[in-house]
Design a protein around this motif. Structure first.
Motif, mmCIF file in Angstrom:
data_model
loop_
_atom_site.group_PDB
_atom_site.id
_atom_site.type_symbol
_atom_site.label_atom_id
_atom_site.label_comp_id
_atom_site.label_asym_id
_atom_site.label_seq_id
_atom_site.Cartn_x
_atom_site.Cartn_y
_atom_site.Cartn_z
ATOM 1 N N GLY A 1 5.555 -7.411 12.974
ATOM 2 C CA GLY A 1 4.676 -8.728 12.651
ATOM 3 C C GLY A 1 3.606 -7.962 11.323
ATOM 4 O O GLY A 1 3.342 -6.922 11.458
ATOM 5 N N PRO A 2 2.807 -9.117 10.660
ATOM 6 C CA PRO A 2 2.152 -8.462 9.781
ATOM 7 C C PRO A 2 0.903 -7.956 10.464
ATOM 8 O O PRO A 2 0.544 -8.446 11.453
ATOM 9 N N VAL A 3 0.134 -6.922 9.763
ATOM 10 C CA VAL A 3 -1.102 -6.563 10.173
ATOM 11 C C VAL A 3 -2.252 -7.596 9.804
ATOM 12 O O VAL A 3 -2.551 -7.672 8.452
ATOM 13 N N GLN A 4 -2.737 -8.026 10.798
ATOM 14 C CA GLN A 4 -3.805 -9.001 10.226
ATOM 15 C C GLN A 4 -5.273 -8.543 10.290
ATOM 16 O O GLN A 4 -6.271 -9.182 9.603
ATOM 17 N N GLU A 5 -5.466 -7.359 10.833
ATOM 18 C CA GLU A 5 -6.834 -6.859 10.826
ATOM 19 C C GLU A 5 -7.452 -6.270 9.440
ATOM 20 O O GLU A 5 -7.042 -5.428 8.626
ATOM 21 N N PRO A 6 -8.505 -7.163 8.820
ATOM 22 C CA PRO A 6 -9.119 -6.673 7.606
ATOM 23 C C PRO A 6 -9.323 -5.196 7.367
ATOM 24 O O PRO A 6 -9.128 -4.634 6.305
ATOM 25 N N ALA A 7 -10.037 -4.522 8.354
ATOM 26 C CA ALA A 7 -10.498 -3.296 8.475
ATOM 27 C C ALA A 7 -9.345 -2.469 8.122
ATOM 28 O O ALA A 7 -9.331 -1.249 7.723
ATOM 29 N N LEU A 8 -8.236 -2.642 8.879
ATOM 30 C CA LEU A 8 -7.201 -1.893 8.804
ATOM 31 C C LEU A 8 -6.348 -1.967 7.313
ATOM 32 O O LEU A 8 -6.083 -0.682 6.998
ATOM 33 N N ARG A 9 -6.470 -3.166 6.851
ATOM 34 C CA ARG A 9 -5.832 -3.116 5.527
ATOM 35 C C ARG A 9 -6.913 -2.363 4.577
ATOM 36 O O ARG A 9 -6.402 -1.607 3.755
ATOM 37 N N ALA A 10 -8.052 -2.298 4.825
ATOM 38 C CA ALA A 10 -9.107 -1.787 3.838
ATOM 39 C C ALA A 10 -8.911 -0.395 4.150
ATOM 40 O O ALA A 10 -8.987 0.386 2.949
ATOM 41 N N GLN A 11 -8.578 0.176 5.335
ATOM 42 C CA GLN A 11 -8.266 1.551 5.530
ATOM 43 C C GLN A 11 -7.135 2.181 4.983
ATOM 44 O O GLN A 11 -7.291 3.185 4.306
ATOM 45 N N VAL A 12 -6.132 1.310 4.980
ATOM 46 C CA VAL A 12 -4.824 1.619 4.174
ATOM 47 C C VAL A 12 -4.878 1.767 2.756
ATOM 48 O O VAL A 12 -4.518 2.672 2.080
ATOM 49 N N LEU A 13 -5.822 0.747 2.053
ATOM 50 C CA LEU A 13 -5.959 0.787 0.587
ATOM 51 C C LEU A 13 -6.693 2.092 0.291
ATOM 52 O O LEU A 13 -6.394 2.794 -0.675
ATOM 53 N N ALA A 14 -7.828 2.512 1.032
ATOM 54 C CA ALA A 14 -8.705 3.591 0.998
ATOM 55 C C ALA A 14 -7.911 4.817 1.048
ATOM 56 O O ALA A 14 -8.057 5.938 0.152
ATOM 57 N N SER A 15 -6.999 4.771 2.218
ATOM 58 C CA SER A 15 -6.128 6.066 2.430
ATOM 59 C C SER A 15 -5.101 6.473 1.349
ATOM 60 O O SER A 15 -4.896 7.497 0.688
ATOM 61 N N LEU A 16 -4.503 5.388 0.778
ATOM 62 C CA LEU A 16 -3.420 5.368 -0.193
ATOM 63 C C LEU A 16 -3.892 5.502 -1.508
ATOM 64 O O LEU A 16 -3.348 5.838 -2.865
ATOM 65 N N LYS A 17 -5.391 5.113 -1.745
ATOM 66 C CA LYS A 17 -6.180 5.072 -3.114
ATOM 67 C C LYS A 17 -5.456 3.863 -4.258
ATOM 68 O O LYS A 17 -4.886 4.422 -5.221
ATOM 69 N N ILE A 18 -4.970 2.858 -3.556
ATOM 70 C CA ILE A 18 -4.418 1.729 -4.388
ATOM 71 C C ILE A 18 -5.152 0.664 -4.267
ATOM 72 O O ILE A 18 -6.171 0.489 -3.578
ATOM 73 N N THR A 19 -4.881 -0.410 -5.127
ATOM 74 C CA THR A 19 -5.370 -1.790 -5.078
ATOM 75 C C THR A 19 -5.088 -2.688 -4.400
ATOM 76 O O THR A 19 -3.727 -2.451 -3.869
ATOM 77 N N ASP A 20 -5.701 -3.760 -3.764
ATOM 78 C CA ASP A 20 -5.159 -4.698 -3.084
ATOM 79 C C ASP A 20 -3.726 -5.242 -3.625
ATOM 80 O O ASP A 20 -2.669 -5.740 -2.904
ATOM 81 N N THR A 21 -3.742 -5.517 -5.072
ATOM 82 C CA THR A 21 -2.563 -6.155 -5.494
ATOM 83 C C THR A 21 -1.268 -5.260 -5.567
ATOM 84 O O THR A 21 -0.082 -5.748 -5.617
ATOM 85 N N GLN A 22 -1.633 -3.807 -5.108
ATOM 86 C CA GLN A 22 -0.358 -2.844 -5.244
ATOM 87 C C GLN A 22 0.245 -3.079 -3.800
ATOM 88 O O GLN A 22 1.475 -2.802 -3.627
ATOM 89 N N LEU A 23 -0.467 -3.684 -2.900
ATOM 90 C CA LEU A 23 -0.172 -3.595 -1.434
ATOM 91 C C LEU A 23 0.651 -5.014 -1.073
ATOM 92 O O LEU A 23 -0.293 -5.936 -0.792
ATOM 93 N N LEU A 24 1.789 -4.923 -1.200
ATOM 94 C CA LEU A 24 2.551 -6.204 -1.207
ATOM 95 C C LEU A 24 2.939 -6.712 0.187
ATOM 96 O O LEU A 24 2.560 -7.961 0.481
ATOM 97 N N ARG A 25 2.813 -5.773 1.246
ATOM 98 C CA ARG A 25 2.876 -6.539 2.626
ATOM 99 C C ARG A 25 2.380 -5.102 3.457
ATOM 100 O O ARG A 25 2.726 -3.813 2.997
ATOM 101 N N LEU A 26 1.907 -5.605 4.477
ATOM 102 C CA LEU A 26 1.401 -4.243 5.610
ATOM 103 C C LEU A 26 2.053 -4.936 7.044
ATOM 104 O O LEU A 26 1.654 -6.004 7.397
ATOM 105 N N GLN A 27 2.679 -3.880 7.484
ATOM 106 C CA GLN A 27 3.392 -4.542 8.717
ATOM 107 C C GLN A 27 3.479 -3.668 10.081
ATOM 108 O O GLN A 27 3.343 -2.309 9.528
ATOM 109 N N TRP A 28 3.461 -3.955 11.110
ATOM 110 C CA TRP A 28 3.625 -3.315 12.121
ATOM 111 C C TRP A 28 5.208 -3.209 12.612
ATOM 112 O O TRP A 28 6.043 -3.982 12.388
ATOM 113 N N VAL A 29 5.503 -1.729 12.650
ATOM 114 C CA VAL A 29 6.978 -1.384 12.848
ATOM 115 C C VAL A 29 7.071 -0.354 14.044
ATOM 116 O O VAL A 29 7.701 0.718 13.735
ATOM 117 N N ASP A 30 6.199 -0.553 14.955
ATOM 118 C CA ASP A 30 5.880 0.487 16.049
ATOM 119 C C ASP A 30 6.922 0.572 16.933
ATOM 120 O O ASP A 30 7.302 -0.587 17.692
#
Length: 279
Positions: A128-157
């Motif tokens: 399912g989708p990653v709902q935590e705003p802090a995790l999304r923010a960390q992913v954006l910072a880690s990949l050095k991309i903008t929010d519009t470039q991140l089309l989806r963020l999903q758990w695939v564990d």
């Protein structure tokens, strides 16, 4: 200490030195967990595996999987490589045409897909989708991309803890120059589609700095989780090929097939080194 059979193989490639290397220690009975961890740190490969007799009567062998940073309950390229090494060492499966591997995540079925081996993707532990705003923010910072470039963020564990980011295209994936310090604690896969008509439908990258592997060359467990998500959500066809490793000078190919309610993750395995190791 004693001499034990040792194999080093290149997984997800038919051409040596273009996939993901795996070290395999055969007949690891008697080795302690600390000895396994020490040897995995010494090989400094993304994974090193240790073959053991099964404790489940349904399994043909048992495997323990270590990165330089610790043990994993499941991983894909070690599954294919360990199975290849076990068969090459005269392993005989209980069932015709199928090998059953026991690992910390449970039993994993492996079959031949033409010249390749393929494992049945284990069920997702978290999806399912990653709902935590802090995790999304960390992913954006880690990949050095903008929010519009991140089309989806999903758990695939499916055991290791994978989270997956969908980017606009394969070129965006290949252009990434991650910030590994910002990525602390994440096990992050990234995927983007190639233009139609080519050999590969997707480009994949995998980042696991917390386990001592900043970028993994080719990752079966991640591709298994990605396939279940992408196919399940209609973002991929039932059969496709994913490329991985180009950013590291590799050319891994992961062959995906959804059939009969299961997803199979296949790849070539190429032996490179064989001999003995003293442990």
């Amino acid at each position: 200490m004693s001499e034990r059979r040792f194999s080093q193989l290149d997984v997800f490639t038919a051409q040596p030195l273009r996939g993901n290397p795996l070290a395999v220690v055969h007949d690891a009975t008697g080795l302690s967990e600390s000895q396994m961890a020490d040897f995995a740190r010494w090989t400094n490969l993304s994974e090193t595996t240790f073959l053991l007799p099964p404790t489940d009567a349904q399994a043909d062998y048992r495997v323990r999987i270590f990165t330089p940073g610790g043990e994993l309950p499941f991983a894909g390229h070690p599954t294919l490589g360990s199975c290849h090494a076990w068969l090459a060492a005269s392993g005989r499966p209980q069932r015709e045409g199928e090998v059953v591997q026991q690992c910390a995540v449970g039993l994993v079925r492996i079959r031949r897909d033409g010249a390749r081996l393929a494992f049945a993707a284990p069920p997702l532990r978290r999806s399912g989708p990653v709902q935590e705003p802090a995790l999304r923010a960390q992913v954006l910072a880690s990949l050095k991309i903008t929010d519009t470039q991140l089309l989806r963020l999903q758990w695939v564990d499916n055991g290791p803890g994978w989270m997956a980011a969908l980017l606009p295209d394969a070129a965006s994936v290949l252009a990434l120059r991650p910030d590994f310090q910002a990525m602390a604690g994440l096990k992050l896969g990234v995927v983007g589609a190639h233009p139609a008509g080519g050999e590969c439908q997707f480009e994949v990258r995998a980042f696991v700095p917390s386990l001592g592997v900043p970028e993994d060359p080719v990752t079966g467990s991640l591709n298994a989780g990605l396939a279940q998500w992408l196919i399940g959500d209609g973002l991929a066809s039932a059969r496709y090929v994913a490329a991985q490793g180009a950013a590291l000078g590799r050319a891994g190919r992961v062959h995906v097939l959804a059939e009969g309610g299961e997803v199979w993750i296949g790849g070539d395995v190429t032996p490179v080194v064989s001999g003995t190791v003293t442990l």
